[in-house]
Every structure is written in C-alpha cells, then in structure tokens.
Design a protein around this motif. Structure first.
Motif, PDB file in Angstrom:
ATOM      1  N   ARG A  44       0.828  -1.220   0.000  1.00  0.00           N
ATOM      2  CA  ARG A  44       0.000   0.000   0.000  1.00  0.00           C
ATOM      3  C   ARG A  44       0.855   1.260   0.000  1.00  0.00           C
ATOM      4  O   ARG A  44       0.444   2.287  -0.525  1.00  0.00           O
ATOM      5  N   THR A  45       2.050   1.161   0.607  1.00  0.00           N
ATOM      6  CA  THR A  45       2.921   2.339   0.677  1.00  0.00           C
ATOM      7  C   THR A  45       4.097   2.239  -0.298  1.00  0.00           C
ATOM      8  O   THR A  45       4.983   3.085  -0.277  1.00  0.00           O
ATOM      9  N   ALA A  46       4.090   1.205  -1.136  1.00  0.00           N
ATOM     10  CA  ALA A  46       5.177   1.031  -2.108  1.00  0.00           C
ATOM     11  C   ALA A  46       5.043   2.034  -3.245  1.00  0.00           C
ATOM     12  O   ALA A  46       3.953   2.536  -3.524  1.00  0.00           O
ATOM     13  N   ALA A  47       6.166   2.309  -3.902  1.00  0.00           N
ATOM     14  CA  ALA A  47       6.140   3.184  -5.079  1.00  0.00           C
ATOM     15  C   ALA A  47       5.244   2.563  -6.144  1.00  0.00           C
ATOM     16  O   ALA A  47       5.228   1.341  -6.325  1.00  0.00           O
ATOM     17  N   TRP A  48       4.515   3.411  -6.861  1.00  0.00           N
ATOM     18  CA  TRP A  48       3.605   2.920  -7.888  1.00  0.00           C
ATOM     19  C   TRP A  48       4.334   2.059  -8.908  1.00  0.00           C
ATOM     20  O   TRP A  48       3.800   1.046  -9.374  1.00  0.00           O
ATOM     21  N   GLU A  49       5.574   2.407  -9.247  1.00  0.00           N
ATOM     22  CA  GLU A  49       6.342   1.645 -10.235  1.00  0.00           C
ATOM     23  C   GLU A  49       6.515   0.192  -9.794  1.00  0.00           C
ATOM     24  O   GLU A  49       6.464  -0.714 -10.615  1.00  0.00           O
TER      25      GLU A  49
END
Length: 62
Positions: A44-49
């Motif tokens: 959920r908090t990871a980079a969109w990439e």
C-alpha cells in the motif's frame, strides 16, 4: 476485474513465484520482495512503479 494493487498482492502471495527470479527480472531488491510477501499490506505504501511491475508479472502469468 482486479486493480493493479490486487494483482501485485496476488502475485507476491503466490509461493510458486520465485522471488530471486522476480528480483532479477524486474529489479526490486530481494529483501524488499520478501518483506512484501511476509506483509502484503506494505504494498500500500510502495512506489507505484513497484506495484505496476508486480502487477505486470501477474498479468504475464495469467
């Protein structure tokens, strides 16, 4: 229809997917992938990439 986050979560949770292979293929560090597998909500908090790359791996398998 699954969204990118759901696909990434499903892909990382599937124990048939080799994390070292995925790490080499998409360039996310192995410890990071292991953390996502042990606590999928970290996505959920990871980079969109990263989410997008994992969702792409899911799409390639399904």
């Amino acid at each position: 229809m699954m969204n990118e986050f759901e696909k990434a979560k499903a892909f990382i949770a599937d124990k048939n997917n080799s994390l070292p292979e995925v790490s080499k293929r998409i360039g996310i560090a192995l410890p990071t992938l292991k953390a996502y597998r042990s606590e999928p909500d970290k996505l959920r908090t990871a980079a969109w990439e990263r989410v997008h790359a994992l969702a792409g791996e899911y799409d390639a398998k399904h």
